[in-house]
Design a protein around this motif. Structure first.
Motif, mmCIF file in Angstrom:
data_model
loop_
_atom_site.group_PDB
_atom_site.id
_atom_site.type_symbol
_atom_site.label_atom_id
_atom_site.label_comp_id
_atom_site.label_asym_id
_atom_site.label_seq_id
_atom_site.Cartn_x
_atom_site.Cartn_y
_atom_site.Cartn_z
ATOM 1 N N ASN A 55 6.066 -3.845 -30.291
ATOM 2 C CA ASN A 55 5.841 -5.230 -29.901
ATOM 3 C C ASN A 55 5.402 -6.012 -31.126
ATOM 4 O O ASN A 55 4.288 -5.832 -31.631
ATOM 5 C CB ASN A 55 4.776 -5.309 -28.797
ATOM 6 N N CYS A 56 6.272 -6.871 -31.603
ATOM 7 C CA CYS A 56 6.007 -7.600 -32.845
ATOM 8 C C CYS A 56 4.922 -8.655 -32.684
ATOM 9 O O CYS A 56 4.407 -9.159 -33.687
ATOM 10 C CB CYS A 56 7.294 -8.264 -33.346
ATOM 11 N N ALA A 57 4.583 -9.014 -31.442
ATOM 12 C CA ALA A 57 3.572 -10.050 -31.214
ATOM 13 C C ALA A 57 2.192 -9.460 -30.984
ATOM 14 O O ALA A 57 1.205 -10.185 -31.025
ATOM 15 C CB ALA A 57 3.966 -10.905 -30.011
ATOM 16 N N ALA A 58 2.114 -8.155 -30.745
ATOM 17 C CA ALA A 58 0.840 -7.550 -30.368
ATOM 18 C C ALA A 58 0.004 -7.132 -31.566
ATOM 19 O O ALA A 58 -1.174 -6.826 -31.405
ATOM 20 C CB ALA A 58 1.089 -6.336 -29.478
ATOM 21 N N LEU A 59 0.593 -7.115 -32.756
ATOM 22 C CA LEU A 59 -0.115 -6.654 -33.944
ATOM 23 C C LEU A 59 0.003 -7.674 -35.069
ATOM 24 O O LEU A 59 0.990 -8.408 -35.139
ATOM 25 C CB LEU A 59 0.460 -5.311 -34.420
ATOM 26 N N PRO A 60 -0.977 -7.731 -35.967
ATOM 27 C CA PRO A 60 -0.840 -8.563 -37.169
ATOM 28 C C PRO A 60 0.366 -8.115 -37.984
ATOM 29 O O PRO A 60 0.771 -6.946 -37.934
ATOM 30 C CB PRO A 60 -2.152 -8.309 -37.930
ATOM 31 N N SER A 61 0.942 -9.040 -38.742
ATOM 32 C CA SER A 61 2.179 -8.736 -39.477
ATOM 33 C C SER A 61 2.013 -7.556 -40.428
ATOM 34 O O SER A 61 2.944 -6.777 -40.636
ATOM 35 C CB SER A 61 2.638 -9.977 -40.252
ATOM 36 N N GLY A 92 11.004 -12.752 -31.903
ATOM 37 C CA GLY A 92 10.816 -14.150 -32.285
ATOM 38 C C GLY A 92 9.437 -14.455 -32.815
ATOM 39 O O GLY A 92 9.225 -15.510 -33.436
ATOM 40 N N ASP A 93 8.474 -13.553 -32.614
ATOM 41 C CA ASP A 93 7.111 -13.744 -33.109
ATOM 42 C C ASP A 93 6.869 -13.009 -34.419
ATOM 43 O O ASP A 93 5.738 -12.999 -34.915
ATOM 44 C CB ASP A 93 6.105 -13.258 -32.064
ATOM 45 N N MET A 94 7.896 -12.400 -34.983
ATOM 46 C CA MET A 94 7.723 -11.669 -36.237
ATOM 47 C C MET A 94 7.525 -12.632 -37.400
ATOM 48 O O MET A 94 8.179 -13.671 -37.489
ATOM 49 C CB MET A 94 8.937 -10.765 -36.490
ATOM 50 N N ASP A 95 6.625 -12.266 -38.298
ATOM 51 C CA ASP A 95 6.346 -13.078 -39.481
ATOM 52 C C ASP A 95 7.615 -13.274 -40.308
ATOM 53 O O ASP A 95 8.405 -12.346 -40.477
ATOM 54 C CB ASP A 95 5.257 -12.388 -40.323
ATOM 55 N N ILE A 96 7.816 -14.492 -40.828
ATOM 56 C CA ILE A 96 9.044 -14.831 -41.556
ATOM 57 C C ILE A 96 9.240 -13.954 -42.783
ATOM 58 O O ILE A 96 10.365 -13.589 -43.132
ATOM 59 C CB ILE A 96 9.043 -16.334 -41.944
ATOM 60 N N ARG A 97 8.130 -13.571 -43.450
ATOM 61 C CA ARG A 97 8.254 -12.701 -44.627
ATOM 62 C C ARG A 97 8.738 -11.319 -44.226
ATOM 63 O O ARG A 97 9.574 -10.710 -44.911
ATOM 64 C CB ARG A 97 6.892 -12.602 -45.313
ATOM 65 N N LEU A 98 8.239 -10.830 -43.101
ATOM 66 C CA LEU A 98 8.646 -9.511 -42.625
ATOM 67 C C LEU A 98 10.089 -9.525 -42.152
ATOM 68 O O LEU A 98 10.785 -8.515 -42.233
ATOM 69 C CB LEU A 98 7.703 -9.069 -41.504
ATOM 70 N N GLN A 99 10.544 -10.668 -41.643
ATOM 71 C CA GLN A 99 11.946 -10.793 -41.226
ATOM 72 C C GLN A 99 12.895 -10.510 -42.385
ATOM 73 O O GLN A 99 13.948 -9.896 -42.206
ATOM 74 C CB GLN A 99 12.207 -12.192 -40.666
ATOM 75 N N ARG A 136 19.865 2.800 -33.916
ATOM 76 C CA ARG A 136 20.389 1.609 -33.249
ATOM 77 C C ARG A 136 19.232 0.652 -32.968
ATOM 78 O O ARG A 136 18.197 1.070 -32.445
ATOM 79 C CB ARG A 136 21.059 1.973 -31.931
ATOM 80 N N VAL A 137 19.410 -0.615 -33.296
ATOM 81 C CA VAL A 137 18.350 -1.610 -33.130
ATOM 82 C C VAL A 137 18.675 -2.525 -31.946
ATOM 83 O O VAL A 137 19.744 -3.135 -31.893
ATOM 84 C CB VAL A 137 18.166 -2.446 -34.409
ATOM 85 N N LEU A 138 17.738 -2.588 -31.006
ATOM 86 C CA LEU A 138 17.773 -3.567 -29.927
ATOM 87 C C LEU A 138 16.601 -4.525 -30.140
ATOM 88 O O LEU A 138 15.527 -4.089 -30.561
ATOM 89 C CB LEU A 138 17.650 -2.896 -28.559
ATOM 90 N N ALA A 139 16.796 -5.799 -29.873
ATOM 91 C CA ALA A 139 15.732 -6.781 -30.049
ATOM 92 C C ALA A 139 15.599 -7.610 -28.787
ATOM 93 O O ALA A 139 16.593 -7.881 -28.102
ATOM 94 C CB ALA A 139 16.016 -7.683 -31.253
ATOM 95 N N ALA A 140 14.368 -8.010 -28.485
ATOM 96 C CA ALA A 140 14.112 -8.796 -27.274
ATOM 97 C C ALA A 140 13.167 -9.940 -27.611
ATOM 98 O O ALA A 140 12.292 -9.809 -28.469
ATOM 99 C CB ALA A 140 13.502 -7.917 -26.185
ATOM 100 N N THR A 141 13.343 -11.066 -26.931
ATOM 101 C CA THR A 141 12.472 -12.216 -27.150
ATOM 102 C C THR A 141 12.518 -13.159 -25.954
ATOM 103 O O THR A 141 13.511 -13.212 -25.228
ATOM 104 C CB THR A 141 12.875 -12.988 -28.420
ATOM 105 N N HIS A 142 11.410 -13.898 -25.761
ATOM 106 C CA HIS A 142 11.379 -14.946 -24.748
ATOM 107 C C HIS A 142 11.577 -16.314 -25.396
ATOM 108 O O HIS A 142 11.607 -17.327 -24.705
ATOM 109 C CB HIS A 142 10.050 -14.929 -23.992
ATOM 110 N N ARG A 143 11.711 -16.351 -26.702
ATOM 111 C CA ARG A 143 11.837 -17.609 -27.428
ATOM 112 C C ARG A 143 13.298 -18.018 -27.588
ATOM 113 O O ARG A 143 14.195 -17.177 -27.541
ATOM 114 C CB ARG A 143 11.179 -17.514 -28.802
ATOM 115 N N ASP A 144 13.517 -19.307 -27.813
ATOM 116 C CA ASP A 144 14.837 -19.830 -28.144
ATOM 117 C C ASP A 144 15.002 -19.690 -29.655
ATOM 118 O O ASP A 144 14.455 -20.486 -30.427
ATOM 119 C CB ASP A 144 14.946 -21.290 -27.711
ATOM 120 N N LEU A 145 15.729 -18.668 -30.084
ATOM 121 C CA LEU A 145 15.824 -18.385 -31.513
ATOM 122 C C LEU A 145 16.611 -19.455 -32.263
ATOM 123 O O LEU A 145 16.389 -19.675 -33.450
ATOM 124 C CB LEU A 145 16.448 -16.998 -31.737
#
Length: 481
Positions: A197-203, A243-250, A276-285
């Motif tokens: 969960n990319c939003a649950a932890l600091p970058s 969608g909550d991942m830090d831009i630098r980490l992206q 294989r990478v699956l990604a999920a988000t509630h944001r409008d990317l």
């Protein structure tokens, strides 16, 4: 009626007497030596098996999930698990699928034969006419944004395609469940399935969790630790809330996906990846790309297949069947299943379910605890009344809140003239959100973290980062009793 029966045993002589008796009755018997081979055969659309007998214990949760998924898209398939109570199975303490039966492995050959014959009869009864199977729509309905209505054949094709998938949907609609279904239909079903969960932890922690680190890479790195990418070799990784991942980490994630290799923190070596990478988000990317919080190149790298999962309020015909299924899932052995009354069903259909399937599941669990609709009838009525006085956004919540925040504080908007100003506005908005959650929960930090769907430690970290609580003296935030 002759049927195809799969027998799974590492020692095939265990099933030799049963095989002979079944073949004498004109049944086709297919013997496999291990669980992965059996699941691979059962996932094949051309598979005609109606009964499968496992003479070995399922201990991997992923195997159990895959087997349950197979039973979901093959509702006539009967599964018999021969287990030893001393060793147990992954289904211990849970209610498996209705077509999965668990027997003690000491059962006698004649008794087992009767059980298998009963299972064949049950499968024939559920299978019905072949014409019903031919009515299944082989395609998902789609719009310009991607598929929104899914059939099993469509999900099987996506699962077997082994390409990145981007899952969109509001919180609680079941994005992780969908990811696991795709994994269950894929060639990687018997390999690791990991979630971050990319939003649950600091970058900083997300980076070390994803890519791993070597001993001495930073303070506290006492031993080498492989990252989730390395641990998931050959399998699947779900990047939840991408969608909550830090831009630098992206940027670093994009490099990993392009090169197919990862370099642990503090290391000079690189590790080749087969994940294989699956990604999920509630944001409008797409909106996030416009405002500069999400990389466009990463979006197109992940967006090979785009699946949009509609909120529950747009799938009202699924509410009652889902509720009944969730009741069965959480029932303890021996518990009497509550029957949903028609007035209660009508009330459920009137509600908008802002928490989607997760909220529905919690309501069903509460019903199992209370064993009385009357005790939650009033709560549901009040929730409906509240939802009628509060407009629900059509787009993801995080996207819709961007404009109201700007409208509520017009004096801030003109001041955004640089990246620094934008960061300050974002900081103020985040601090305001945290404080509102704390005030709503009477300064109970654990409840506030849960309200924001944040990990408790991540919530405390944000409080400290935003200066709402000191590093050592944390008395600036009232303590809960």
């Amino acid at each position: 009626m002759p049927s195809t029966i799969v027998l799974v045993a590492d020692q095939q002589e265990l099933h030799a007497p049963l095989t002979r008796r079944l073949e004498d009755q004109s049944h086709s018997v297919f013997v496999v030596k291990d669980i992965p081979e059996a699941l691979l055969y059962l996932r094949d659309p051309a598979c005609t098996a109606s009964v499968v007998v496992f003479h070995m214990v399922l201990r991997r949760q992923q195997d159990a999930f895959t087997l349950t998924e197979i039973c979901s898209f093959r509702p006539y398939l009967q599964v018999i698990l021969l287990a030893d109570k001393a060793r147990g199975t992954v289904f211990d303490g849970q209610t498996p699928h209705a077509n999965i039966r668990i027997l003690h492995r000491s059962i006698g050959p004649q008794e087992l034969l009767h059980v298998v014959q009963d299972a064949v009869g049950a499968a024939d009864a559920q299978m019905g006419s072949k014409e019903e199977d031919s009515e299944v729509d082989l395609d998902a309905e789609a719009d310009e944004n991607g598929p929104t209505v899914f059939t099993t054949p469509f999900l099987m094709r996506v699962g077997m395609a082994d390409v990145p998938v981007l899952l969109h949907g509001e919180t609680g609609v079941g994005k992780e469940v969908m990811a696991r279904r795709l994994c269950a239909y894929s060639p990687r079903a018997n390999k690791p399935f990991l979630k971050l969960n990319c939003a649950a932890l600091p970058s900083e922690l997300v980076e070390s969790e994803l890519f791993g680190y070597e001993k001495g890479a930073f303070t506290g790195a006492a031993v080498d630790k492989p990252g989730k990418f390395e641990i998931a070799q050959g399998g699947t990784i779900l990047l939840d809330e991408i969608g909550d991942m830090d831009i630098r980490l992206q940027a670093k994630l994009l490099q990993v996906l392009q090169d197919g290799e990862v370099q642990p923190l503090g290391s000079r070596k690189t590790v080749k990846l087969n994940v294989r990478v699956l990604a999920a988000t509630h944001r409008d990317l797409r909106r996030a790309i416009e405002v500069g919080t999400f990389r466009e190149d990463l979006y197109y790298r992940l967006n090979v297949v785009n699946i949009i999962i509609p909120p529950l309020r747009e799938r009202r015909d699924e509410i009652i069947p889902l509720a009944e299924k969730l009741l069965k899932r959480h029932m303890r052995p021996g518990m009497v299943e509550p029957v949903l009354s028609e007035p209660f069903k009508e009330l459920m259909l009137q509600y908008d379910w802002p928490g989607n399937v997760r909220e529905l599941e919690n309501l069903m669990r509460r019903l199992l605890v209370y064993q009385s609709e009357k005790m939650i009838f009033g709560d549901l009525e009040r929730a409906i009344e509240h939802s009628r006085t509060k407009a629900r956004p059509v787009l993801p919540v995080a996207v819709e809140t961007a404009e109201p925040v700007a409208a509520a504080a017009p004096q801030v908007a003109p001041a955004i003239a640089s990246i620094t100003d934008l960061a300050e506005v974002a900081r103020q908005a985040e601090a305001k959100l945290l404080l509102e959650a704390l005030e709503h929960t009477h300064w109970n930090r654990r409840q506030a973290a849960a309200r924001l769907n944040l990990d408790y430690k991540a919530f405390l970290y944000k409080l400290q980062k935003l200066g709402l609580v000191g590093k050592k003296d944390k008395t600036t935030v009232p303590q809960t009793v």
